[in-house]
Design an enzyme around this catalytic site. Structure first.
Site, PDB file in Angstrom:
ATOM      1  N   HIS A  42      57.446  21.638 -37.697  1.00  0.00           N
ATOM      2  CA  HIS A  42      57.140  22.902 -37.897  1.00  0.00           C
ATOM      3  C   HIS A  42      55.771  23.584 -37.290  1.00  0.00           C
ATOM      4  O   HIS A  42      54.990  23.102 -37.495  1.00  0.00           O
ATOM      5  CB  HIS A  42      57.723  23.533 -38.863  1.00  0.00           C
ATOM      6  CG  HIS A  42      56.853  22.982 -40.087  1.00  0.00           C
ATOM      7  ND1 HIS A  42      56.814  21.800 -40.537  1.00  0.00           N
ATOM      8  CD2 HIS A  42      56.084  23.814 -40.850  1.00  0.00           C
ATOM      9  CE1 HIS A  42      55.724  21.869 -41.586  1.00  0.00           C
ATOM     10  NE2 HIS A  42      55.356  22.900 -41.735  1.00  0.00           N
TER      11      HIS A  42
ATOM     12  N   ASP B 259      53.629  26.523 -38.910  1.00  0.00           N
ATOM     13  CA  ASP B 259      53.588  27.411 -40.192  1.00  0.00           C
ATOM     14  C   ASP B 259      54.342  28.780 -40.192  1.00  0.00           C
ATOM     15  O   ASP B 259      53.808  29.466 -39.290  1.00  0.00           O
ATOM     16  CB  ASP B 259      52.414  27.173 -41.011  1.00  0.00           C
ATOM     17  CG  ASP B 259      52.009  26.152 -41.512  1.00  0.00           C
ATOM     18  OD1 ASP B 259      52.903  25.273 -42.069  1.00  0.00           O
ATOM     19  OD2 ASP B 259      50.855  25.432 -41.715  1.00  0.00           O
TER      20      ASP B 259
ATOM     21  N   HIS C  78      53.305  20.676 -36.772  1.00  0.00           N
ATOM     22  CA  HIS C  78      53.001  19.368 -37.420  1.00  0.00           C
ATOM     23  C   HIS C  78      54.072  18.758 -38.153  1.00  0.00           C
ATOM     24  O   HIS C  78      55.280  19.410 -38.496  1.00  0.00           O
ATOM     25  CB  HIS C  78      51.757  19.808 -38.377  1.00  0.00           C
ATOM     26  CG  HIS C  78      52.030  20.860 -39.152  1.00  0.00           C
ATOM     27  ND1 HIS C  78      52.104  22.236 -38.982  1.00  0.00           N
ATOM     28  CD2 HIS C  78      52.371  20.720 -40.610  1.00  0.00           C
ATOM     29  CE1 HIS C  78      52.175  22.933 -40.150  1.00  0.00           C
ATOM     30  NE2 HIS C  78      52.552  22.232 -41.113  1.00  0.00           N
TER      31      HIS C  78
ATOM     32  N   ARG D 104      46.873  24.409 -49.630  1.00  0.00           N
ATOM     33  CA  ARG D 104      46.917  25.126 -48.704  1.00  0.00           C
ATOM     34  C   ARG D 104      46.405  26.599 -48.551  1.00  0.00           C
ATOM     35  O   ARG D 104      46.689  27.181 -49.707  1.00  0.00           O
ATOM     36  CB  ARG D 104      48.345  24.937 -47.941  1.00  0.00           C
ATOM     37  CG  ARG D 104      48.492  25.475 -46.663  1.00  0.00           C
ATOM     38  CD  ARG D 104      49.855  25.665 -46.132  1.00  0.00           C
ATOM     39  NE  ARG D 104      50.117  26.907 -46.329  1.00  0.00           N
ATOM     40  CZ  ARG D 104      51.622  27.584 -45.859  1.00  0.00           C
ATOM     41  NH1 ARG D 104      52.343  26.730 -45.189  1.00  0.00           N
ATOM     42  NH2 ARG D 104      51.564  28.732 -46.323  1.00  0.00           N
TER      43      ARG D 104
END
Length: 313
Positions: free
Chosen positions: A117, A119, A268, A285
Site C-alpha cells: 500500500h 499510506d 511498501h 509513525r
C-alpha cells in the site's frame, strides 16, 4: 557507491549509500535529534527525491524529536484520519505496537497493514512523506519492503503507458476486499466514516515530474469506466508491475532506526513473518501533509467521500 557531501558552505556533511538498484539509501553522519541547519535539511529533502526511501541508524529520538525532524519536510498531520489513540500530548504520533494489537483480543499482528500500500491513499491528499521510528524490534524478522512506483511505470512498454495514462481508479480502505475482522475498530471506521477518492492511475510527482503507477492492492478498489471483470484484469496486471522485486528494497530494522519515504512515488509492505513468534515490535509513525495528486492530463484527484487531511502550521 557512497556519496559524501563535503562541499563548501554545507554546514553538516553526511554520507549517502544507495542500497538497491532502483530505490533506497542509508544516510550516516547526521544527528536527527539535534537542530538541523537548513543546508542539511535541503540536502536530505533532495536525497529523498533521488532515492525515494532513506534509512538512518542509531538515532535515539523521542516523540518530540521525531515530530521536529518531520517538520523539515512539511506540515505534520495528526496521526491518522481515523483516531487511533495517539500518545497523550503527541497527537501526531501513530503507534505501531504489537502489544496493543494483542490486547484488542484479535490475532497477534505487527502492523496496521501487512499488504502492499501507499499510506492512506483513500484520502484526496495522501501524506507526502512518512517517517517510521523503531523503538523495540525483534532480533529476527520484521523487515519492511518498499517499491519504486516510478520505475514500475518507466519500464512499461510505450503502448501500455499510453493506455494507463488516461485511466482513473477508486481508492478506499481495503482495496478490492475487506481486510479487517468483523466487529473490529477498523470495520467500524470504514463502515461509518468511509473515505473514498478517485485518483489518476498514473500520478505526476509534484516536485520531480516523474510519472508513477499510483495503484496498490491495499487501497485501489477498481478502475473507472470499465466492467468489473476488465477492472480486475487491469489491476492484476498493474499490481504485478508495482510489486516486481526488481523495483524494491528490503530493510532490516534495528532499535533506534528511522525510515523516511516519499509516499507520493512509493508503496511498501509491512512484515508478515512474525505472527507465529512471541516477540514484541514497537515503532512510531508520523506523516506530513500531501498535495492532491494530478494525472498526466493535468486533472487532479476527486474526493467521493471524506475531507482533505491537513497538518498544523
Amino acid at each position: 557507491m557512497t556519496v559524501i557531501d563535503d562541499r563548501p558552505g554545507v554546514a553538516t556533511g553526511f554520507e549517502i549509500a544507495p542500497i538497491a538498484g532502483y530505490i533506497g539509501a542509508e544516510i550516516s553522519g547526521v544527528d536527527l535529534a539535534g537542530e538541523l541547519d537548513e543546508a542539511t535539511a535541503t540536502r536530505l529533502r533532495q536525497a529523498l527525491l533521488d532515492h525515494k526511501v532513506l534509512f538512518f541508524r542509531d538515532q535515539p529520538l523521542d516523540h518530540a524529536a521525531q515530530i521536529r525532524f518531520s517538520r523539515h519536510f512539511g506540515k505534520v498531520t495528526p496521526a491518522h484520519p481515523y483516531d487511533y489513540n495517539a500518545p497523550e500530548g503527541y497527537p501526531e504520533i501513530l503507534e505501531v505496537d504489537s502489544r496493543k494489537y494483542a490486547a484488542r483480543g484479535g490475532a497477534r499482528k505487527y502492523s496496521y497493514a501487512n499488504f502492499w500500500h501507499t499510506d492512506v491513499s483513500a484520502l484526496v491528499n495522501p501524506p507526502a512523506v512518512t517517517f517510521l521510528r523503531s523503538e523495540l524490534v525483534p532480533d529476527v524478522g520484521g523487515d519492511t519492503t518498499w517499491t519504486n512506483l516510478a520505475a514500475a511505470y518507466a519500464n512499461l512498454p510505450d503502448s501500455l503507458k499510453t493506455f494507463v495514462d488516461g485511466l482513473r481508479a477508486e481508492h478506499r480502505f481495503g482495496g478490492r476486499q475487506k481486510r479487517w475482522e468483523a466487529g473490529s475498530d477498523a470495520e467500524q471506521n470504514v463502515t461509518t466514516k468511509p473515505i473514498v477518492t478517485e485518483h489518476p492511475v498514473v500520478r505526476v510527482h509534484p516536485e520531480t515530474g516523474e510519472r508513477g503507477l499510483f495503484v496498490t492492492p491495499g487501497f485501489t478498489s477498481r478502475i473507472l469506466g470499465v466492467s468489473p471483470a476488465q477492472s480486475d484484469r487491469i489491476l492484476d496486471l498493474l499490481f504485478e508491475e508495482v510489486t516486481n522485486p526488481a523495483y524494491t528494497v528490503r530493510v532490516r530494522w534495528q532499535n533506534n532506526s528511522i525510515g523516511v519515504w516519499d509516499n507520493r512515488i512509493t508503496a511498501h509492505l509491512a512484515p508478515a513473518d512474525l505472527d507465529h513468534l512471541d516477540v514484541v515490535r514497537v515503532l512510531y509513525r508520523t506523516t506530513v501533509e500531501g498535495d492532491v495528486p494530478v494525472g498526466v492530463d493535468g486533472e487532479p484527484s476527486r474526493s467521493v467521500v471524506g475531507s482533505a487531511f491537513h497538518g498544523a502550521d
